[in-house]
Design an enzyme around this catalytic site. Structure first.
Site, PDB file in Angstrom:
ATOM      1  CG  ASN A   1      11.092 -10.423   9.633  1.00 24.45           C
ATOM      2  OD1 ASN A   1      10.562  -9.812   8.608  1.00 24.45           O
ATOM      3  ND2 ASN A   1      10.544 -11.438   9.810  1.00 24.45           N
TER       4      ASN A   1
ATOM      5  N   GLY B   1       3.400  -1.070   4.412  1.00 26.54           N
ATOM      6  CA  GLY B   1       4.323  -0.155   4.860  1.00 26.54           C
ATOM      7  C   GLY B   1       4.164   0.356   6.292  1.00 26.54           C
ATOM      8  CB  THR B   2       1.583  -0.291   9.079  1.00 29.54           C
ATOM      9  OG1 THR B   2       2.109  -1.639   9.275  1.00 29.54           O
ATOM     10  CG2 THR B   2       0.311  -0.266   8.368  1.00 29.54           C
ATOM     11  CG  ASN B   3       5.977  -3.158  11.009  1.00 27.96           C
ATOM     12  OD1 ASN B   3       6.202  -3.051  12.003  1.00 27.96           O
ATOM     13  ND2 ASN B   3       5.138  -3.863  10.458  1.00 27.96           N
TER      14      ASN B   3
ATOM     15  CB  ILE C   1      12.012 -16.602  -0.554  1.00 29.56           C
ATOM     16  CG1 ILE C   1      10.620 -17.105  -0.549  1.00 29.56           C
ATOM     17  CG2 ILE C   1      12.998 -17.619   0.029  1.00 29.56           C
ATOM     18  CD1 ILE C   1      10.177 -17.500   0.978  1.00 29.56           C
ATOM     19  CG  LEU C   2      15.635 -11.959   1.390  1.00 30.53           C
ATOM     20  CD1 LEU C   2      15.697 -10.771   2.445  1.00 30.53           C
ATOM     21  CD2 LEU C   2      16.132 -11.303  -0.094  1.00 30.53           C
TER      22      LEU C   2
ATOM     23  CG  HIS D   1       7.127 -13.692  13.198  1.00 27.17           C
ATOM     24  ND1 HIS D   1       6.660 -14.074  11.618  1.00 27.17           N
ATOM     25  CD2 HIS D   1       6.279 -14.435  13.745  1.00 27.17           C
ATOM     26  CE1 HIS D   1       5.738 -15.140  11.663  1.00 27.17           C
ATOM     27  NE2 HIS D   1       5.710 -15.310  13.111  1.00 27.17           N
TER      28      HIS D   1
ATOM     29  CG  MET E   1       4.666 -10.356   1.954  1.00 21.73           C
ATOM     30  SD  MET E   1       4.588 -11.473   3.825  1.00 21.73           S
ATOM     31  CE  MET E   1       3.751 -10.210   4.754  1.00 21.73           C
TER      32      MET E   1
HETATM   33  C1  GRF Z   1       2.639  -6.895   9.471  1.00 16.13           C
HETATM   34  O1  GRF Z   1       1.814  -7.798  10.514  1.00 16.13           O
HETATM   35  C2  GRF Z   1       4.364  -7.600   9.745  1.00 16.13           C
HETATM   36  O2  GRF Z   1       4.099  -8.140  11.057  1.00 16.13           O
HETATM   37  C3  GRF Z   1       4.171  -8.694   8.674  1.00 16.13           C
HETATM   38  O3  GRF Z   1       3.535  -8.035   7.497  1.00 16.13           O
HETATM   39  C4  GRF Z   1       2.360  -7.259   8.071  1.00 16.13           C
HETATM   40  C5  GRF Z   1       2.251  -5.949   7.448  1.00 16.13           C
HETATM   41  O4  GRF Z   1       3.443  -5.207   7.435  1.00 16.13           O
HETATM   42  N1  GRF Z   1       5.306  -9.109   8.519  1.00 16.13           N
HETATM   43  P1  GRF Z   1       3.349  -3.549   6.984  1.00 16.13           P
HETATM   44  O5  GRF Z   1       2.190  -2.913   7.200  1.00 16.13           O
HETATM   45  O6  GRF Z   1       3.584  -3.660   5.160  1.00 16.13           O
HETATM   46  O7  GRF Z   1       4.633  -2.987   7.493  1.00 16.13           O
END
Ligand code: GRF
Length: 206
Positions: A112, A16-18, A97-98, A114, A95
């Site tokens: 999304n 969840g860093t994003n 699929i949709l 990427h 992660m």
């Molecule tokens: C990140 O590299 C993101 O681009 C990819 O999943 C990784 C982890 O994302 N889709 P997050 O830290 O869970 O947001």
């Protein structure tokens, strides 16, 4: 007249860093026309859920296995989104699929992030560290991140924003992943959410 904000849902699977970057951007006033109103995780133990809790954002867990089919899984997500009156759906480290049923239902409203410059290193099998391993194996000097609309083709939807990141000799996949997150993902995802929220809020206000 106070313009109504776009209601944003963030779909997560892991760290969840994003999501954190979006929450921080909202707190800092970078995201002003959207409010993060819901987090949906497809993993019970996603650390992203702790981040939602700390920010007092309602969260739900939707488990594909417990629901028995892909259609039931997607319908459960759709019900949560519709119950909360969500306008913009953000896949942030999501992660699962949709299917085209879902991407058609929310066409133009799902984005999304990427961790490469699409069309490089994307599509089937390119996710997480594998993206950076492929970039290092190819020997690119520049990589980066892309925010794009989500359609039925993995990483195939129209590109919204991109940001380039340098690759350095001796980079490991982990080091490169962190640099791409810090210098690109965590910047362009909030920027894209604010840009689309502004458009959607204006439509709601109209
Ligand atoms: C990140 O590299 C993101 O681009 C990819 O999943 C990784 C982890 O994302 N889709 P997050 O830290 O869970 O947001």
């Amino acid at each position: 007249m106070t313009e109504r904000k776009a209601r944003v849902a963030v779909l997560v699977s892991g760290g969840g860093t994003n999501l954190q970057a979006l929450l921080d951007a909202q707190a800092a006033g970078v995201i002003r026309h959207g409010e993060i109103a819901l987090v949906i995780a497809n993993k019970q133990d996603a650390y992203a859920l702790r981040r939602a809790e700390a920010a007092n954002v309602p969260a739900r867990v939707v488990l594909r296995k417990a629901l028995g089919s892909q259609q039931a899984f997607e319908e459960a997500i759709a019900r949560a989104l519709d119950d909360e009156g969500i306008d913009l759906i953000v896949l942030a480290g999501f992660m699962a699929i949709l299917s085209q049923w879902f991407t058609d239902r929310y066409s133009g409203r799902v984005i999304n992030v990427h961790p490469s410059l699409i069309p490089s290193f994307c599509g089937e099998g390119y996710y997480g560290l594998r993206v950076h391993q492929a970039a290092l194996a190819r020997g690119v000097k520049v990589t980066g991140a892309t925010v794009h609309f989500v359609n039925e083709v993995p990483d195939g939807g129209p590109i919204i924003l991109q940001k380039a990141v340098r690759v350095y000799p001796g980079d490991t996949p982990e080091k490169l992943q962190l640099r791409v997150m810090k210098q690109a993902e965590w910047k362009i995802l909030p920027a894209a959410v604010e840009m689309l929220s502004k458009q959607m809020a204006a439509q709601k206000g109209a």
